[in-house]
Write a protein that holds these residues in place. Structure first.
Motif, PDB file in Angstrom:
ATOM      1  N   GLU A 177      69.735  59.407  31.596  1.00 36.68           N
ATOM      2  CA  GLU A 177      70.349  57.978  32.191  1.00 36.68           C
ATOM      3  C   GLU A 177      71.011  58.551  33.539  1.00 36.68           C
ATOM      4  O   GLU A 177      70.827  57.749  34.594  1.00 36.68           O
ATOM      5  CB  GLU A 177      71.062  57.190  31.270  1.00 36.68           C
ATOM      6  N   HIS A 178      71.987  59.514  33.204  1.00 35.77           N
ATOM      7  CA  HIS A 178      72.761  59.919  34.340  1.00 35.77           C
ATOM      8  C   HIS A 178      72.029  60.147  35.600  1.00 35.77           C
ATOM      9  O   HIS A 178      72.327  60.043  36.679  1.00 35.77           O
ATOM     10  CB  HIS A 178      73.752  61.057  34.083  1.00 35.77           C
ATOM     11  N   ILE A 179      70.795  60.922  35.185  1.00 36.54           N
ATOM     12  CA  ILE A 179      69.950  61.720  36.355  1.00 36.54           C
ATOM     13  C   ILE A 179      68.937  60.518  37.099  1.00 36.54           C
ATOM     14  O   ILE A 179      69.095  60.322  38.157  1.00 36.54           O
ATOM     15  CB  ILE A 179      69.209  62.895  35.837  1.00 36.54           C
ATOM     16  N   ILE A 180      68.562  59.868  36.164  1.00 34.29           N
ATOM     17  CA  ILE A 180      67.294  58.979  36.690  1.00 34.29           C
ATOM     18  C   ILE A 180      67.899  57.836  37.335  1.00 34.29           C
ATOM     19  O   ILE A 180      67.370  57.407  38.346  1.00 34.29           O
ATOM     20  CB  ILE A 180      66.455  58.516  35.357  1.00 34.29           C
ATOM     21  N   GLN A 181      69.072  57.300  37.075  1.00 35.39           N
ATOM     22  CA  GLN A 181      69.612  56.043  37.857  1.00 35.39           C
ATOM     23  C   GLN A 181      70.130  56.650  39.195  1.00 35.39           C
ATOM     24  O   GLN A 181      70.421  55.674  40.092  1.00 35.39           O
ATOM     25  CB  GLN A 181      70.702  55.277  37.181  1.00 35.39           C
ATOM     26  N   ARG A 182      70.326  57.872  39.241  1.00 37.19           N
ATOM     27  CA  ARG A 182      70.840  58.358  40.760  1.00 37.19           C
ATOM     28  C   ARG A 182      69.451  58.916  41.701  1.00 37.19           C
ATOM     29  O   ARG A 182      69.590  59.310  42.661  1.00 37.19           O
ATOM     30  CB  ARG A 182      71.728  59.581  40.635  1.00 37.19           C
ATOM     31  N   LEU A 183      68.226  58.788  41.079  1.00 36.97           N
ATOM     32  CA  LEU A 183      66.960  59.222  41.998  1.00 36.97           C
ATOM     33  C   LEU A 183      66.449  58.216  42.957  1.00 36.97           C
ATOM     34  O   LEU A 183      66.561  56.910  42.588  1.00 36.97           O
ATOM     35  CB  LEU A 183      65.786  59.596  41.155  1.00 36.97           C
ATOM     36  N   PRO A 184      66.192  58.607  44.144  1.00 38.52           N
ATOM     37  CA  PRO A 184      66.022  57.523  45.127  1.00 38.52           C
ATOM     38  C   PRO A 184      64.638  56.815  44.720  1.00 38.52           C
ATOM     39  O   PRO A 184      63.738  57.492  44.247  1.00 38.52           O
ATOM     40  CB  PRO A 184      65.856  58.229  46.497  1.00 38.52           C
ATOM     41  N   LYS A 185      64.452  55.562  45.260  1.00 38.83           N
ATOM     42  CA  LYS A 185      63.204  54.953  45.172  1.00 38.83           C
ATOM     43  C   LYS A 185      61.856  55.404  45.777  1.00 38.83           C
ATOM     44  O   LYS A 185      60.879  55.341  45.358  1.00 38.83           O
ATOM     45  CB  LYS A 185      63.407  53.399  45.560  1.00 38.83           C
ATOM     46  N   ASN A 186      62.082  55.986  46.787  1.00 40.43           N
ATOM     47  CA  ASN A 186      61.119  56.755  47.470  1.00 40.43           C
ATOM     48  C   ASN A 186      60.929  58.310  47.234  1.00 40.43           C
ATOM     49  O   ASN A 186      60.218  58.942  47.907  1.00 40.43           O
ATOM     50  CB  ASN A 186      61.433  56.635  49.165  1.00 40.43           C
ATOM     51  N   LEU A 187      61.198  58.678  45.985  1.00 45.31           N
ATOM     52  CA  LEU A 187      60.805  59.907  45.633  1.00 45.31           C
ATOM     53  C   LEU A 187      59.729  60.422  45.649  1.00 45.31           C
ATOM     54  O   LEU A 187      58.522  59.771  45.085  1.00 45.31           O
ATOM     55  CB  LEU A 187      61.483  59.985  44.164  1.00 45.31           C
ATOM     56  N   ALA A 188      59.198  61.141  46.346  1.00 49.16           N
ATOM     57  CA  ALA A 188      57.804  61.747  46.514  1.00 49.16           C
ATOM     58  C   ALA A 188      57.186  62.846  45.547  1.00 49.16           C
ATOM     59  O   ALA A 188      56.977  63.722  45.873  1.00 49.16           O
ATOM     60  CB  ALA A 188      57.674  62.440  47.900  1.00 49.16           C
ATOM     61  N   ALA A 189      57.534  62.062  44.326  1.00 48.88           N
ATOM     62  CA  ALA A 189      56.966  63.050  42.897  1.00 48.88           C
ATOM     63  C   ALA A 189      56.707  62.403  41.930  1.00 48.88           C
ATOM     64  O   ALA A 189      57.465  61.139  42.135  1.00 48.88           O
ATOM     65  CB  ALA A 189      58.039  64.023  42.877  1.00 48.88           C
ATOM     66  N   SER A 190      55.906  62.901  41.088  1.00 55.82           N
ATOM     67  CA  SER A 190      55.874  62.026  39.703  1.00 55.82           C
ATOM     68  C   SER A 190      56.972  62.890  38.904  1.00 55.82           C
ATOM     69  O   SER A 190      56.826  64.199  38.942  1.00 55.82           O
ATOM     70  CB  SER A 190      54.222  62.361  39.118  1.00 55.82           C
ATOM     71  N   VAL A 191      57.487  62.161  37.758  1.00 55.36           N
ATOM     72  CA  VAL A 191      58.310  62.641  37.052  1.00 55.36           C
ATOM     73  C   VAL A 191      57.940  62.670  35.591  1.00 55.36           C
ATOM     74  O   VAL A 191      57.469  61.546  35.047  1.00 55.36           O
ATOM     75  CB  VAL A 191      59.840  61.978  37.155  1.00 55.36           C
ATOM     76  N   SER A 342      70.551  65.187  39.964  1.00 57.26           N
ATOM     77  CA  SER A 342      69.890  64.142  40.669  1.00 57.26           C
ATOM     78  C   SER A 342      69.654  64.586  42.126  1.00 57.26           C
ATOM     79  O   SER A 342      68.638  64.673  42.825  1.00 57.26           O
ATOM     80  CB  SER A 342      70.238  62.888  40.487  1.00 57.26           C
ATOM     81  N   ASN A 343      70.833  65.012  42.771  1.00 55.52           N
ATOM     82  CA  ASN A 343      70.597  65.590  44.469  1.00 55.52           C
ATOM     83  C   ASN A 343      70.027  66.584  44.432  1.00 55.52           C
ATOM     84  O   ASN A 343      69.109  66.979  45.466  1.00 55.52           O
ATOM     85  CB  ASN A 343      72.280  65.753  44.755  1.00 55.52           C
ATOM     86  N   LEU A 344      70.122  67.531  43.475  1.00 59.53           N
ATOM     87  CA  LEU A 344      69.116  68.885  43.481  1.00 59.53           C
ATOM     88  C   LEU A 344      67.862  68.657  43.540  1.00 59.53           C
ATOM     89  O   LEU A 344      66.944  69.248  44.387  1.00 59.53           O
ATOM     90  CB  LEU A 344      69.542  70.018  42.374  1.00 59.53           C
ATOM     91  N   ILE A 345      67.599  67.697  42.613  1.00 58.53           N
ATOM     92  CA  ILE A 345      66.089  67.418  42.498  1.00 58.53           C
ATOM     93  C   ILE A 345      65.555  66.734  43.674  1.00 58.53           C
ATOM     94  O   ILE A 345      64.379  66.988  44.273  1.00 58.53           O
ATOM     95  CB  ILE A 345      65.717  66.624  41.263  1.00 58.53           C
ATOM     96  N   THR A 346      66.193  65.759  44.248  1.00 54.65           N
ATOM     97  CA  THR A 346      65.924  64.761  45.369  1.00 54.65           C
ATOM     98  C   THR A 346      65.652  66.050  46.531  1.00 54.65           C
ATOM     99  O   THR A 346      64.708  65.706  47.331  1.00 54.65           O
ATOM    100  CB  THR A 346      66.957  63.992  45.632  1.00 54.65           C
ATOM    101  N   ASN A 347      66.624  66.992  46.756  1.00 56.00           N
ATOM    102  CA  ASN A 347      66.438  67.841  47.884  1.00 56.00           C
ATOM    103  C   ASN A 347      65.443  68.680  47.802  1.00 56.00           C
ATOM    104  O   ASN A 347      64.840  69.050  48.598  1.00 56.00           O
ATOM    105  CB  ASN A 347      67.939  68.621  47.664  1.00 56.00           C
ATOM    106  N   LEU A 348      65.069  69.125  46.466  1.00 59.27           N
ATOM    107  CA  LEU A 348      63.929  69.984  46.478  1.00 59.27           C
ATOM    108  C   LEU A 348      62.598  69.420  46.641  1.00 59.27           C
ATOM    109  O   LEU A 348      61.603  69.841  47.274  1.00 59.27           O
ATOM    110  CB  LEU A 348      63.985  70.480  44.689  1.00 59.27           C
ATOM    111  N   VAL A 349      62.602  68.064  46.334  1.00 58.97           N
ATOM    112  CA  VAL A 349      61.213  67.314  46.550  1.00 58.97           C
ATOM    113  C   VAL A 349      61.181  67.028  48.062  1.00 58.97           C
ATOM    114  O   VAL A 349      59.974  67.119  48.538  1.00 58.97           O
ATOM    115  CB  VAL A 349      61.331  65.882  45.757  1.00 58.97           C
TER     116      VAL A 349
END
Length: 349
Positions: A177-191, A342-349
């Motif tokens: 919940e902590h991670i997913i609600q902070r991921l951006p709507k335009n994430l260019a990846a499947s999770v 969430s920032n780390l995942i977003t930056n890597l994607v």
């Protein structure tokens, strides 16, 4: 070593007796009191200060959810919920985990489970694990400390498609919940997410996460095409794999035997992802008991050294078993606290 002191709260006298007998059959555990509803339970908890509480969800006078919230405010104590697998109960169970319960046990057959004894070892294991958790959980995720680099590789985005695969167990719903609600709507990846949970509860988990997230969160369906910006939760009772046909990627749900006690299994997801070609891969291991995911990480790195592996750091993991096993493979690129994930995942994607 002092015994683990437990209070059992359940409105059924039969269930109170059975659960108490199951727990006290283990020499490490002592049941110090039982209570018939949440209100009665809260009074006994304040008087006796137990190490762990088992708490039924549906009770008269004060139900388990209300009692849990009050308990976390006034007297934080590790709680294991008992729930039937009805849709209403499973949604309340996910709510309870998000409100601070450590774990839950799904009763095998409704409110009064005559066959609860079949779950003896699971109940004992979950109470023992809960006794080792430091509370309050609410404060664990606020910790901000520098993330630890174990082995840095340059995660250059080499391919058009990216998959983020997340594995977790005890404490997972709150971490997700902590991670997913902070991921951006335009994430260019499947999770893709494997959360150890029995059938009937993963759908409620997906629904709750979907309410909190900018991305679409859903329970995965067999044969569906992976899309960017969608989070797929492995259904309880099924292994979730990734199948590649040409350049398209599909979800493959199977009922193969449980792998080291787990179905869905994190290792099964990671190992299937290792076979996928021409895709950027990010593997994440969050809080949980045991070592599921460690073998899968080895497979991922063996097949593609550019796979980027993240493990939750000990400071925020409710149970550090799975992240610790991941780190011990020596293939983790970064250990990070939940607050940075969430920032780390977003930056890597």
């Amino acid at each position: 070593m002092n015994p683990i002191r437990v209070i059992v709260i359940d409105d059924s006298a039969f269930m109170r007796k059975v659960i108490s007998d199951l727990l006290t059959s283990d020499p490490r555990i002592e049941v110090i009191a039982t209570a018939r509803n949440g209100q009665d339970g809260l009074e006994k908890i304040k008087q006796l200060n137990p190490d762990v509480v088992t708490l039924d969800i549906h009770m008269p006078v004060m139900d388990g959810i209300t009692a849990l919230k009050e308990l976390m405010q006034s007297h934080p104590t590790p709680v294991v919920m008992l729930s039937s697998a009805t849709e209403d109960a499973s949604f309340k169970t996910i709510q309870a985990i998000s409100s601070g319960a450590v774990d839950f046990i799904a009763k095998p057959s409704g409110a009064i489970s005559i066959d609860i004894a079949t779950m003896k070892q699971e109940i004992i294991d979950k109470v023992v694990t809960a006794s080792q958790v430091s509370l309050p959980l609410q404060q664990k995720e606020i910790v901000k400390q520098p993330s630890t680099l174990v082995k840095q590789t340059n995660p250059a985005v080499k391919h058009k498609q990216t998959i983020v695969a997340i594995g977790t167990s005890t404490g997972g719903p709150r971490a997700l919940e902590h991670i997913i609600q902070r991921l951006p709507k335009n994430l260019a990846a499947s999770v893709l997410v494997v959360q150890h949970m029995p059938a009937g509860f993963t759908k409620s988990l997906a629904q709750r996460l979907n309410q909190k997230a900018a991305l679409l969160v859903k329970e995965a369906e067999d044969g569906e095409l992976l899309e960017n910006g969608v989070i797929y939760i492995a259904p309880g009772g099924f292994h979730m794999k990734v199948k590649q046909v040409g350049t398209s990627l599909f979800i493959d749900l199977t009922t193969e035997a449980a792998l080291r006690g787990h179905r869905p299994s994190v290792d099964m997801l990671f190992t299937s992802l290792a076979q996928v070609k021409e895709v950027n891969k990010i593997a994440v291991v969050l809080t949980g008991m045991g070592n599921d995911g460690a073998n899968g990480i080895k497979e991922l790195k063996k097949m593609d050294q550019h796979t980027y592996v993240i493990a939750e750091s000990e400071e925020t993991a409710i149970v550090y078993g799975m992240p610790k096993a991941a780190v011990r493979t020596n293939y983790v690129n970064k250990q990070a606290p939940l607050g940075e994930m969430s920032n780390l995942i977003t930056n890597l994607v």
